[in-house]
Design a protein around this motif. Structure first.
Motif, PDB file in Angstrom:
ATOM      1  N   GLN A   9       0.813  -1.205   0.000  1.00  0.00           N
ATOM      2  CA  GLN A   9       0.000   0.000   0.000  1.00  0.00           C
ATOM      3  C   GLN A   9       0.853   1.264   0.000  1.00  0.00           C
ATOM      4  OE1 GLN A   9      -0.452  -2.601   2.069  1.00  0.00           O
ATOM      5  NE2 GLN A   9      -2.392  -3.425   1.291  1.00  0.00           N
ATOM      6  N   GLY A  10       2.188   1.100   0.098  1.00  0.00           N
ATOM      7  CA  GLY A  10       3.108   2.230   0.040  1.00  0.00           C
ATOM      8  C   GLY A  10       3.517   2.799   1.382  1.00  0.00           C
ATOM      9  N   SER A  11       3.067   2.200   2.484  1.00  0.00           N
ATOM     10  CA  SER A  11       3.436   2.681   3.810  1.00  0.00           C
ATOM     11  C   SER A  11       4.860   2.235   4.150  1.00  0.00           C
ATOM     12  CB  SER A  11       2.456   2.135   4.846  1.00  0.00           C
ATOM     13  OG  SER A  11       2.777   2.615   6.137  1.00  0.00           O
ATOM     14  N   ILE A  12       5.635   3.142   4.764  1.00  0.00           N
ATOM     15  CA  ILE A  12       7.035   2.864   5.103  1.00  0.00           C
ATOM     16  C   ILE A  12       7.171   2.662   6.613  1.00  0.00           C
ATOM     17  CG2 ILE A  12       9.413   3.674   5.000  1.00  0.00           C
ATOM     18  CD1 ILE A  12       8.143   3.143   2.256  1.00  0.00           C
ATOM     19  N   SER A  13       7.741   1.535   7.008  1.00  0.00           N
ATOM     20  CA  SER A  13       8.031   1.250   8.412  1.00  0.00           C
ATOM     21  C   SER A  13       9.489   0.821   8.539  1.00  0.00           C
ATOM     22  CB  SER A  13       7.107   0.147   8.941  1.00  0.00           C
ATOM     23  OG  SER A  13       5.766   0.563   8.971  1.00  0.00           O
ATOM     24  N   TYR A  14       9.944   0.697   9.784  1.00  0.00           N
ATOM     25  CA  TYR A  14      11.322   0.272  10.037  1.00  0.00           C
ATOM     26  C   TYR A  14      11.339  -0.853  11.079  1.00  0.00           C
ATOM     27  CZ  TYR A  14      12.855   4.262   7.338  1.00  0.00           C
ATOM     28  OH  TYR A  14      13.063   5.151   6.320  1.00  0.00           O
ATOM     29  N   ALA A  36      14.232   7.322  12.569  1.00  0.00           N
ATOM     30  CA  ALA A  36      13.141   6.402  12.238  1.00  0.00           C
ATOM     31  C   ALA A  36      12.124   6.324  13.370  1.00  0.00           C
ATOM     32  CB  ALA A  36      13.709   5.022  11.929  1.00  0.00           C
ATOM     33  N   VAL A  37      12.602   6.360  14.620  1.00  0.00           N
ATOM     34  CA  VAL A  37      11.680   6.374  15.760  1.00  0.00           C
ATOM     35  C   VAL A  37      10.842   7.646  15.740  1.00  0.00           C
ATOM     36  CG1 VAL A  37      11.482   6.435  18.279  1.00  0.00           C
ATOM     37  CG2 VAL A  37      13.170   4.932  17.203  1.00  0.00           C
ATOM     38  N   GLU A  38      11.501   8.780  15.524  1.00  0.00           N
ATOM     39  CA  GLU A  38      10.815  10.069  15.559  1.00  0.00           C
ATOM     40  C   GLU A  38       9.780  10.211  14.446  1.00  0.00           C
ATOM     41  OE1 GLU A  38      14.089  12.752  15.401  1.00  0.00           O
ATOM     42  OE2 GLU A  38      14.572  12.557  17.540  1.00  0.00           O
ATOM     43  N   GLU A  39      10.039   9.574  13.311  1.00  0.00           N
ATOM     44  CA  GLU A  39       9.129   9.712  12.168  1.00  0.00           C
ATOM     45  C   GLU A  39       7.992   8.689  12.188  1.00  0.00           C
ATOM     46  OE1 GLU A  39      11.527   9.496   8.673  1.00  0.00           O
ATOM     47  OE2 GLU A  39      12.357  11.518   8.925  1.00  0.00           O
ATOM     48  N   SER A  40       8.029   7.757  13.117  1.00  0.00           N
ATOM     49  CA  SER A  40       7.015   6.707  13.151  1.00  0.00           C
ATOM     50  C   SER A  40       5.712   7.208  13.783  1.00  0.00           C
ATOM     51  CB  SER A  40       7.527   5.498  13.933  1.00  0.00           C
ATOM     52  OG  SER A  40       7.719   5.838  15.299  1.00  0.00           O
ATOM     53  N   GLU A  41       4.634   6.512  13.486  1.00  0.00           N
ATOM     54  CA  GLU A  41       3.361   6.762  14.148  1.00  0.00           C
ATOM     55  C   GLU A  41       3.232   5.874  15.389  1.00  0.00           C
ATOM     56  OE1 GLU A  41      -0.075   6.465  11.482  1.00  0.00           O
ATOM     57  OE2 GLU A  41       1.340   6.503   9.813  1.00  0.00           O
ATOM     58  N   MET A 227       5.422   2.383  11.148  1.00  0.00           N
ATOM     59  CA  MET A 227       5.799   1.732  12.401  1.00  0.00           C
ATOM     60  C   MET A 227       7.313   1.789  12.619  1.00  0.00           C
ATOM     61  SD  MET A 227       2.770   0.263  13.052  1.00  0.00           S
ATOM     62  CE  MET A 227       3.186  -0.932  14.301  1.00  0.00           C
ATOM     63  N   PHE A 228       7.710   1.730  13.902  1.00  0.00           N
ATOM     64  CA  PHE A 228       9.085   1.392  14.261  1.00  0.00           C
ATOM     65  C   PHE A 228       8.975   0.157  15.132  1.00  0.00           C
ATOM     66  CE2 PHE A 228      12.946   1.131  16.632  1.00  0.00           C
ATOM     67  CZ  PHE A 228      13.925   1.631  15.793  1.00  0.00           C
ATOM     68  N   ILE A 229       9.570  -0.950  14.663  1.00  0.00           N
ATOM     69  CA  ILE A 229       9.443  -2.232  15.358  1.00  0.00           C
ATOM     70  C   ILE A 229      10.820  -2.627  15.896  1.00  0.00           C
ATOM     71  CG2 ILE A 229       8.734  -4.630  15.158  1.00  0.00           C
ATOM     72  CD1 ILE A 229       7.698  -2.735  12.253  1.00  0.00           C
ATOM     73  N   ALA A 230      10.910  -2.810  17.212  1.00  0.00           N
ATOM     74  CA  ALA A 230      12.166  -3.210  17.854  1.00  0.00           C
ATOM     75  C   ALA A 230      12.028  -4.614  18.426  1.00  0.00           C
ATOM     76  CB  ALA A 230      12.522  -2.222  18.966  1.00  0.00           C
ATOM     77  N   VAL A 231      12.807  -5.549  17.909  1.00  0.00           N
ATOM     78  CA  VAL A 231      12.802  -6.929  18.407  1.00  0.00           C
ATOM     79  C   VAL A 231      14.237  -7.433  18.473  1.00  0.00           C
ATOM     80  CG1 VAL A 231      10.511  -7.437  17.462  1.00  0.00           C
ATOM     81  CG2 VAL A 231      12.546  -7.942  16.104  1.00  0.00           C
ATOM     82  N   GLY A 232      14.465  -8.480  19.246  1.00  0.00           N
ATOM     83  CA  GLY A 232      15.797  -9.062  19.323  1.00  0.00           C
ATOM     84  C   GLY A 232      16.337  -9.421  17.950  1.00  0.00           C
ATOM     85  N   ALA A 233      17.602  -9.090  17.701  1.00  0.00           N
ATOM     86  CA  ALA A 233      18.190  -9.266  16.368  1.00  0.00           C
ATOM     87  C   ALA A 233      18.115 -10.709  15.872  1.00  0.00           C
ATOM     88  CB  ALA A 233      19.644  -8.791  16.375  1.00  0.00           C
TER      89      ALA A 233
END
Length: 267
Positions: A9-14, A36-41, A227-233
């Protein structure tokens, strides 16, 4: 460790791979991560720090009768080293003691994940968890008491020098941005100290099964939200990792360089 996800749909997340430590070499974030955190919703992490975890950490009976005198002395030595009250250590579940005692030094509560969480809160982001506490700890709760004791005894047998050497290798690979190596080291460091059958079971429970659920939940929200998604590497690489699973679902997955630019990704 930072990856750009572009939905159909063209949405950008990290998607950002973390190590659950407060080591300053890890917590000193590159500018593209902070941006990326600052620009996330929405900020999404495995489990919120505010979750009630006590029922999953503590037990009503004590461990002392299950340990030899030598093992008990080692538990007390490591509890002192990590700043844990000895009586509390006796009531902690063996899998938790094993995880804490396997660290080379005492960790503050402000791990990389928690620091990212606080940054998102300060920036006024909507903060959510990928998993409930039951789901997050369910993998370790599902293993038998005997298996938990195997985990604890394997850690008690390791020297401080071995733990420090393994940790340095892991941090070095993380600093170098070598996601594949981080995944390999994570598996090697745990797998080499446990019986193969137990490690195979843990790998499926801790990574493979959770990755299926994580992928579904990320995909639903990242399709139309930033989104900004933080999970274990360790959740990111490999055939069953989040990167490949999200790509299969139609996301364009690209690594981000130090300048904040997405790069081609052959996988």
């Amino acid at each position: 460790m930072l990856w750009r996800l572009e939905s159909q749909q063209g949405s950008i997340s990290y998607l950002f791979g973390t190590i659950h430590t407060d080591d300053p070499r890890v917590t000193n974030l590159a500018e593209p991560v902070t941006k990326a955190v600052e620009e996330s919703e929405i900020f999404l992490m495995e489990i919120l720090p505010s979750s009630d975890t006590a029922p999953y950490f503590m037990r009503d009976t004590t461990l002392d009768k299950l340990l030899s005198q030598q093992e008990l002395e080692k538990v007390f030595e490591l509890a002192d080293f990590h700043g844990i009250d000895r009586d509390m250590a006796m009531r902690m579940k063996p899998w938790l003691l094993a995880m804490v005692f396997d660290l080379p030094s005492s960790q503050s509560p402000y791990t990389l994940d928690v620091q990212l969480y606080m940054q998102a809160q300060r920036a006024g982001k909507k903060v959510q968890a990928l998993e409930s506490a039951t789901e997050h700890f369910g993998a370790l709760e599902s293993i038998t008491w005997e298996e938990q004791m195997l985990m604890l005894r394997s850690v008690l047998a390791r020297s401080q020098e071995e733990k420090e050497a393994d940790f340095e290798r892991l941090v070095s690979a993380y600093e170098a941005g070598d996601l594949r190596k981080v995944g390999e080291l994570d598996e090697q460091m745990t797998g080499d100290t446990l019986p193969k059958a137990l490690w195979d079971k843990l790998r499926v429970k801790l990574l493979d099964e959770r990755n299926v659920v994580m992928t579904q939940r990320i995909a639903i929200q990242a399709s139309n939200h930033k989104m900004f998604i933080a999970v274990g590497a360790a959740h990111l690489p490999g055939e069953s990792g989040l990167l490949r699973r999200l790509a299969i679902l139609g996301f364009k997955v690209s690594p981000v360089n130090a300048a904040g630019l997405p790069l081609p990704h052959a996988d």
